[in-house]
Design a protein around this motif. Sequence first.
Motif, PDB file in Angstrom:
ATOM      1  N   UNK B   1      30.731  41.935  35.912  1.00  0.00           N
ATOM      2  CA  UNK B   1      31.562  41.875  37.123  1.00  0.00           C
ATOM      3  C   UNK B   1      32.205  43.234  37.408  1.00  0.00           C
ATOM      4  N   UNK B   4      29.766  45.434  39.152  1.00  0.00           N
ATOM      5  CA  UNK B   4      29.569  44.974  40.530  1.00  0.00           C
ATOM      6  C   UNK B   4      30.785  45.354  41.379  1.00  0.00           C
ATOM      7  N   UNK B   5      31.961  45.114  40.820  1.00  0.00           N
ATOM      8  CA  UNK B   5      33.201  45.413  41.547  1.00  0.00           C
ATOM      9  C   UNK B   5      33.304  46.918  41.798  1.00  0.00           C
ATOM     10  N   UNK B   8      30.846  48.018  44.519  1.00  0.00           N
ATOM     11  CA  UNK B   8      31.293  47.642  45.874  1.00  0.00           C
ATOM     12  C   UNK B   8      32.525  48.443  46.287  1.00  0.00           C
ATOM     13  N   UNK B   9      33.391  48.732  45.318  1.00  0.00           N
ATOM     14  CA  UNK B   9      34.575  49.538  45.648  1.00  0.00           C
ATOM     15  C   UNK B   9      34.172  50.931  46.140  1.00  0.00           C
ATOM     16  N   UNK B  12      33.479  50.997  49.804  1.00  0.00           N
ATOM     17  CA  UNK B  12      34.522  50.564  50.749  1.00  0.00           C
ATOM     18  C   UNK B  12      34.678  51.597  51.858  1.00  0.00           C
ATOM     19  N   UNK B 293      46.377  46.341  45.200  1.00  0.00           N
ATOM     20  CA  UNK B 293      45.276  45.539  44.645  1.00  0.00           C
ATOM     21  C   UNK B 293      45.180  45.720  43.118  1.00  0.00           C
ATOM     22  N   UNK B 297      45.565  42.954  40.258  1.00  0.00           N
ATOM     23  CA  UNK B 297      44.608  42.700  39.164  1.00  0.00           C
ATOM     24  C   UNK B 297      45.331  42.680  37.821  1.00  0.00           C
ATOM     25  N   UNK B 306      40.443  47.476  30.925  1.00  0.00           N
ATOM     26  CA  UNK B 306      39.491  47.075  31.980  1.00  0.00           C
ATOM     27  C   UNK B 306      39.777  47.814  33.289  1.00  0.00           C
TER      28      UNK B 306
END
Lengths: 242, 403
Positions: B1, B4-5, B8-9, B12, B293, B297, B306
Amino acid sequence: MNTVIDAHQVSKTFNPTTIPILAVNNVHLHLERGEFTALVGPSGSGKTTLLNLLGGLDKPDKGSIFINGVDITKLSPNALIDFRLNNIGFVFQSFNLIPVLTARENVELIMQLQHKDRREINERVETLFREIGLEDKLDTRPAQLSGGQQQRVAVARALASKPQFVLADEPTANLDSKSATNLLDIMAKLNQEENITFIFSTHDVRVIERARRVITLVDGQIHSDTAKVSTEVPHTAQKRTP
Amino acid sequence: MNLKLAWRNVWRNKTRSLIIMASVAIGLLAGIFVLGLYQGMMRSRVRTVIDTEVAHLQIHHKEFKEDYDPSYTLDQELISKNLKKISEIKSFANRSVTQGMLATTTGTSGVRIYGIQPKEEIEVSQLAFKIKEGEVLNPSKKNGILIGKKLADKMKLKLGSKLVLTFTDRESSVTSGAFRVNGIYQTINTPLDEVIVYINRSTLNEYLGLEDTSHEIAILLHRDEDLELVKNSLQAQFPRYSVMTWKENSPETDLMVGTINQYSTIIIIIIMIALAFGIINTMLMSVIERTREIGMLSALGMNRKKVFALILTETVILTFVGVPVGFILSWFSILYFSKAGIDISPFSEEAMSSFGFTSIIYPEFPVDTMGSVLIIVISTALISAFFPSLKAIRLQPADALRQ
């Protein structure tokens, strides 16, 4: 019932060296499992600060906060993060979903942080999305969801880790009336059926009306703590807004 | 994840990320191209040194190079016989060498005089290709001399001009000889063109008072890789003599090869440092924009390791998407220019030739240094990731959520 939160003489001051602001002043609070509690009070009364302290997002200057018997004020920063992950769910006023993840991925993220296996994650996601009525929005990104739908996903995310309680900071503030009622219905149902403890900070009369206990804060102190007689959670709307 | 995160970040803010990726690609292209340019220059210089100046190996009497005493001769018959048996050797030439003075009516100039046998010399130093006017020495014309164009210009000499060489013979007596310019040669190494002259070996030996012998044997190999092997073998066979590689005979070239690699690495590091600031700036902006954000988290339970790994991964992605593009662009551009060549003669022909370099450079893809380039790029990504990641993990969830 058993104790979920036990806070003793909790105080928090901002800017202690410049212009001190006593946001929370000597608060004593005791919450049992299954409570549906609203923290109310005027702006600046310390609702959000108290919620942050109870959620381990901030440390009090004085006092102790026991969650399920663990004094979270004594935990190291890393231990506190782990504790939050496994014990506390958060719902924020502005939803705070991760925009680049789908609704499903936003909820899955929490369980992946808990190192849950894929099968368990899938089952939990399906259950939660069925409960919030968004089974058809699993692969939708937050930007394509309405405010009410986003907040429902945020509730699912808060519940994903199976927390001891959920802290919701003005969860209906950014929602229209219909979405707010729908969200409250979902949370009330979860509270009633699954005995999940909810604590809201709110100005919203709809939330206050439906809370079974209302704690009023004024100038960082508990001004009143009223438990309603009825044990039934009012349930005004059965139909959910998509 | 997390991956993937992170991926995608990165996307942005597409424009911002693409600019950084393009910067990495162009920076890498520039760095690798400079490396390729230097490598091409050095390869060309080394080729020139081996093929036209000092050959792969030279054999001398151990003390000959100290003062060029004519009496330090070689047992050329024995050596030549053994050299012919070594399959790695392509060709070799026996030379007599001395230092002296060239005099004309216009002045004098110090020179190194090589006594050669044209037929074997052509095989070793490509002498025939260097002749610009006249012709290679004719063994029957005993007083013929080949001089460099630079020396000819300096001493105002032309084909057929008469000059006198003065030097000491093996008895240390000063001796002179009159010569006539038989040919004018030109190499890309103008300093050598000014000091080296060629005459027939038999003529020089006669003046030096020597029999049919030589002071130097220049050896050309089939393959550069056999250099040390053949050197060791010859040194073992002829322990009385000194067997030297081109690196020992032309130490300035060896030094240049070594230092130019270091300079290239420094250039790459400078480019990457400049890029690192761009990457750090972008990632810091990204972290600041996502303060709330990241705080969220952390509030939900993403631990510092992380969060650090997330920002680190984003930075590495941002850096490494540009890397293959940079490699491909540099490969294609070097491939093109390795055939077309880059002519820098309008800018620095004289300066280049004074250091023995050609003015047309054929870059080579620096395969050997790609490992170092990759290490530098990885280091850049990690160093660039450090500060934004540190900022991210220092965020307090409550403070971040208040923003």
